[in-house]
Design an enzyme around this catalytic site. Structure first.
Site: not given
Length: 223
Positions: A13, A40, A65
């Site tokens: 990521c 997950k 975020e």
């Protein structure tokens, strides 16, 4: 900072990388927990409102975020990775959004279904970097000081470390400031340490599994 900080991560990521870079630049000790986004864990789904990484766990709170996480880390530690001038700070934040848009374009590049689309996506990326070229002072984005905007672009450039070996895209050709910035970031300890040592192999394997033009190229080269 008191109490342990945990960064919940996925190895590929780019937004996790931003957070890890800022943690390193601010000299904040942290523990990293990698998860598999294709499977997950239940505990992750319970604490992640959007089902995405990164997450930052600190003092009983969960932040999500990457932009929020990075701003929090910057605010609770001495010094700042933003310029002091409010106008210049706002300008930097705009270019951080540009970095996110560029990451989306890189996703479109490696998801291109055929050679024609691949070339079109590469041309669009070149336009983006050509626009960026004039904003770079060097050796980093705004000079010698490392800023939050540098943390935003470092994961962008890291993709090309693998893509360069697959496809003669010409995206950064002739963009001397951009290429020098890319090199300076690649040599910075915080950027190097933001991913596992096997990151290139993981990214290449990810591309090889994709039913796309770049995936086909990656599979052919591996055969």
């Amino acid at each position: 900072m008191q109490e342990e900080i945990e960064l919940v991560s996925f190895p590929l990521c780019p937004y996790v990388q931003r957070s890890a870079i800022v943690l390193a630049e601010k000299a904040i000790a942290f523990r990293r927990t990698d998860i598999d986004l294709s499977d997950k864990p239940a505990w992750f789904q319970e604490i992640s409102p959007l089902g995405k990484v990164p997450l930052l766990r600190h003092r009983g709170a969960v932040l999500f975020e990457s932009s929020v996480i990075c701003e929090y880390l910057d605010e609770v530690t001495a010094g700042s990775l933003h310029p002091e001038n409010p106008l210049e700070k706002a300008r930097h934040r705009g270019w951080m959004e540009y970095a996110s848009s560029t990451l989306n374009d890189i996703g479109s590049l490696y998801n291109a279904a055929n050679g024609q689309l691949l070339d079109q996506k590469a041309a669009a990326l070149r336009e983006k970097f050509t626009r960026l070229e004039g904003e770079i002072k060097g050796p980093l984005f705004s000079g010698a000081a490392f800023r939050m905007v540098d943390a935003a672009f470092a994961p962008v450039f890291r993709y090309f470390d693998v893509i360069d070996g697959l496809y003669d895209h010409g995206i950064l050709d002739g963009l001397d400031r951009t290429q020098a910035w890319r090199k300076a970031l690649s040599e910075r300890p915080s950027v190097i340490g933001a991913v596992r040592q096997d990151y290139p192999q993981l990214l290449l394997a990810f591309l090889q599994r994709k039913p796309t033009q770049l995936g086909l190229i990656a599979r052919d080269l591996a055969a």
